[in-house]
Design an enzyme around this catalytic site. Sequence first.
Site, short mmCIF file in Angstrom:
data_model
loop_
_atom_site.label_atom_id
_atom_site.label_comp_id
_atom_site.label_asym_id
_atom_site.label_seq_id
_atom_site.Cartn_x
_atom_site.Cartn_y
_atom_site.Cartn_z
N ASN A 8 0.96 -1.34 0.02
CA ASN A 8 0.05 0.08 -0.08
C ASN A 8 0.97 1.27 -0.05
O ASN A 8 0.29 2.47 0.15
CB ASN A 8 -0.84 0.01 1.24
CG ASN A 8 -0.18 -0.12 2.64
OD1 ASN A 8 1.04 -0.43 2.55
ND2 ASN A 8 -1.07 0.39 3.66
N CYS A 9 1.92 1.25 -0.19
CA CYS A 9 3.12 2.25 -0.43
C CYS A 9 3.13 2.82 -1.80
O CYS A 9 3.26 2.21 -2.62
CB CYS A 9 4.68 2.03 0.01
SG CYS A 9 5.55 3.27 -0.20
N ASP A 10 2.62 4.05 -2.14
CA ASP A 10 2.53 4.96 -3.15
C ASP A 10 4.09 4.83 -3.77
O ASP A 10 4.10 4.58 -5.04
CB ASP A 10 1.97 6.28 -3.05
CG ASP A 10 0.27 6.26 -2.66
OD1 ASP A 10 -0.15 5.35 -3.11
OD2 ASP A 10 0.17 7.11 -2.13
N ARG A 13 4.72 1.23 -5.33
CA ARG A 13 4.05 0.95 -6.34
C ARG A 13 4.61 1.82 -7.74
O ARG A 13 4.52 0.95 -8.51
CB ARG A 13 2.44 1.43 -6.16
CG ARG A 13 1.77 0.34 -5.34
CD ARG A 13 0.38 0.72 -5.28
NE ARG A 13 0.04 1.87 -4.39
CZ ARG A 13 -0.98 2.16 -3.61
NH1 ARG A 13 -2.00 1.26 -3.51
NH2 ARG A 13 -1.30 3.00 -2.92
#
Length: 113
Positions: A8-10, A13
């Site tokens: 869930n880390c931008d 990603r």
Amino acid sequence: MNFYGLKNCDTCRIAMKELDAAGIAYAYIDVRADGVPAGTLSGWIDQMGADKLVNRRSTTWRNLTEAEKASAEDNAKLLSLLQANPTLIKRPVIEQGAGIYVGWQEYVQSRNF
């Protein structure tokens, strides 16, 4: 190449998307779900130090007690702190050969992986 991050880390990603687009193979390790072995963490601490490795802007950091935050200055205590709170690790951490790269800044992106 090993890629340590969070799903869930931008930033993770974005980095994975760019690596995938460039056709660069990597092994993805989720620091929360899979954990990071103590020996690996110890090596990161020795090579990078707390300043480059600990995300002091994270929610996890803000929720630590003052005593826990102070322990980040002692490498032995930092190892325990990061094992108990893997989301404190700045992300992504990329290992390639003997190189360790933290974050996805321009100097990391310009590496010839």
